[in-house]
Design an enzyme around this catalytic site. Structure first.
Site, PDB file in Angstrom:
ATOM      1  N   ASP A  96     -10.838   3.097  -2.986  1.00  7.14           N
ATOM      2  CA  ASP A  96     -11.292   1.889  -2.282  1.00  7.14           C
ATOM      3  C   ASP A  96     -12.767   1.590  -2.540  1.00  7.14           C
ATOM      4  O   ASP A  96     -13.604   2.499  -2.550  1.00  7.14           O
ATOM      5  CB  ASP A  96     -11.147   2.084  -0.765  1.00  7.14           C
ATOM      6  CG  ASP A  96      -9.699   2.069  -0.334  1.00  7.14           C
ATOM      7  OD1 ASP A  96      -8.812   2.003  -1.210  1.00  7.14           O
ATOM      8  OD2 ASP A  96      -9.464   2.129   0.885  1.00  7.14           O
ATOM      9  N   ASP A 149       0.838  -1.200   0.000  1.00  7.17           N
ATOM     10  CA  ASP A 149       0.000   0.000   0.000  1.00  7.17           C
ATOM     11  C   ASP A 149       0.879   1.259   0.000  1.00  7.17           C
ATOM     12  O   ASP A 149       2.118   1.162   0.079  1.00  7.17           O
ATOM     13  CB  ASP A 149      -0.915  -0.057   1.233  1.00  7.17           C
ATOM     14  CG  ASP A 149      -2.253   0.623   0.980  1.00  7.17           C
ATOM     15  OD1 ASP A 149      -2.345   1.424   0.039  1.00  7.17           O
ATOM     16  OD2 ASP A 149      -3.195   0.366   1.748  1.00  7.17           O
TER      17      ASP A 149
HETATM   18  C1  GLA Z   1      -6.001   1.507   1.879  1.00  4.00           C
HETATM   19  C2  GLA Z   1      -6.208   0.453   0.788  1.00  4.00           C
HETATM   20  C3  GLA Z   1      -7.270  -0.538   1.209  1.00  4.00           C
HETATM   21  C4  GLA Z   1      -6.860  -1.194   2.520  1.00  4.00           C
HETATM   22  C5  GLA Z   1      -6.609  -0.138   3.587  1.00  4.00           C
HETATM   23  C6  GLA Z   1      -6.007  -0.727   4.842  1.00  4.00           C
HETATM   24  O1  GLA Z   1      -7.126   2.318   2.030  1.00  4.00           O
HETATM   25  O2  GLA Z   1      -6.553   1.052  -0.426  1.00  4.00           O
HETATM   26  O3  GLA Z   1      -7.461  -1.513   0.220  1.00  4.00           O
HETATM   27  O4  GLA Z   1      -5.716  -1.972   2.313  1.00  4.00           O
HETATM   28  O5  GLA Z   1      -5.712   0.874   3.111  1.00  4.00           O
HETATM   29  O6  GLA Z   1      -5.781   0.210   5.831  1.00  4.00           O
END
Ligand code: GLA
Length: 421
Positions: A219, A158
């Site tokens: 997301d 990430d």
């Molecule tokens: C980001 C990512 C998500 C998830 C969260 C975890 O928002 O895009 O897919 O992994 O972090 O904290």
């Protein structure tokens, strides 16, 4: 940053950048914790649903015992909030000792014994998005080695709490570091999502060389709005995104939320169909212990999975976005077959859509048979000029699998009226 570290980083980044792991020649399939279970670390009040080894063992059991594994769903993936809040005295990441008392290596072995693979999560920054220890540039190689020593099979990296230049160094560096471990570890990069998902900020040629899949966009949440928004973003930017995908390198529109709380059955069918058309990774984020038969049957649709896993690995395209709020999508498949999807974003009532392959500009040197992937209904004798009608429910989809078929003599009635699917 320490000057020496910077020097090493620059040196490594300038070397050949290729993720040559031979993995994910077709879109990966599995389960990922985040959307459904988030950062629930409260195991004392919610022991069955907190991020703990028990949750991943439960999901591995379900994948192995309820028919998922045989269909290709093989990854069991940990997301954020698995780690202890501090690295150990050697600087290594460690799993939270209360929630993962056996450790990640034992969990990997449990998962492997079921014929499945284990994925883990890290973040190229000072902290993960959830506030756990991050992988700063000086920790990239150590963390890659740690994951390999735990027998992990996939890493999602990430990008919270870092900047563009750190990412530009760190993603290629991690790719190399994973390669250098000698263990095939699939690499999922969140990098493009942090840079707006489009050129010139995003270099898809480079991504295809260093990552197996990448998140392009925001997301997913447990709502139809979120799914629709994602689909439309991929539709708008398909000229950039579609050519970037192929065997070993996939655009990732995020998890499947079928089986959760936000989607109706029509919407669930639409998410599955569109993800398959997009040649997207199929990572479910749901509770496989309690999923309904109906939702499971959407995710376990064999024809859809066959289309998803087509060996050519060509991402589909939207060929029409009408004022009637119907999108038409196609995906070219091997052996002269193809998928054709009619997707409705209408909110009134079932919509009768009459068309023909010629009207859709689909070159059809032969006569096709068309199978509706959800109803199973087959229509034979679909020629270039044959008119046919599909009825698409609001927020729903009609998806057809077209394969070379034989010419049929149509009755007078069939000639006069469009065929219904
Ligand atoms: C980001 C990512 C998500 C998830 C969260 C975890 O928002 O895009 O897919 O992994 O972090 O904290």
């Amino acid at each position: 940053m320490d000057l020496l570290v910077l020097l090493i980083v620059l040196l490594l980044a300038s070397c050949a950048q290729s993720l040559d792991n031979g993995l994910m020649r077709t879109p990966p399939m599995g389960w990922l914790a985040w959307e459904r279970f988030r950062c629930n670390t409260d195991c004392s009040t919610d022991p069955k649903n907190c991020i703990s080894e028990r949750l991943f063992m439960d999901m591995a059991d379900r994948l192995a015992e309820d028919g998922w594994k045989e269909l290709g769903y093989q990854y069991v993936n940990i997301d954020d909030c698995w780690a202890a809040k501090e690295r150990d005295s050697k600087g290594q990441l460690v799993a939270d000792p209360l929630r993962f008392p056996s450790g990640i290596k034992a969990l990997a072995q449990y998962v492997h014994a079921k014929g499945l693979k284990l994925g883990i999560y890290a973040d190229l920054g000072t902290y993960t998005c959830g506030g756990y220890p991050g992988t700063t540039l000086d920790k990239v190689e150590l963390d890659a080695r740690t994951f390999a020593s735990w027998e992990v099979d996939m890493l999602k990296l990430d990008g919270c709490y870092s900047n563009s230049s750190t990412k530009a160094l760190g993603y290629p560096l991690m790719s190399k570091a994973l390669n250098a471990t000698g263990r095939p570890i699939a690499f999922s990069c969140s990098w493009p999502a942090y840079e707006g998902g489009l050129p010139p900020q995003v270099n898809y040629t480079l991504l295809g060389e260093i990552c197996n899949l990448w998140r392009n966009y925001g997301d997913i949440d447990d709502s139809w709005d979120s799914v629709r928004n994602i689909i439309n973003w991929y539709a708008r930017h398909q000229n950039v995104l579609q050519p970037a995908a192929g065997p070993g390198k996939w655009n990732d529109p995020d998890m499947l939320i079928i089986g959760d709380f936000g989607l109706s059955s029509e919407e669930s069918k639409s998410q599955m169909a569109l993800w398959v058309i997009l040649a997207a990774p199929l990572f479910m984020s749901n509770d496989l212990r309690t999923i309904s038969k109906c939702d499971a049957s959407i995710l376990q649709n064999e024809l859809l999975i066959r289309i998803s896993q087509d060996p050519l690995g060509i991402q589909g395209r939207m060929i029409l976005w009408g004022k009637n709020s119907i999108q038409v999508w196609t995906r070219v498949l091997s052996s002269s077959t193809m998928a054709l999807a009619f997707f409705s974003q209408r909110t009134d009532m079932p919509y009768h859509y009459t068309t023909s392959l010629s009207q859709l500009n689909i070159t059809a040197p032969q006569v096709f048979s068309a199978q509706n992937v959800y109803s199973g209904k087959i229509l034979h004798g679909l020629g270039f000029e044959t008119k046919f009608t599909v009825t698409i429910n609001p927020s729903g989809v009609v998806m057809l699998y077209l394969y070379p078929g034989k010419q049929l003599t149509l009755s007078r009635r069939d000639k006069a009226y469009p065929l219904l699917l």
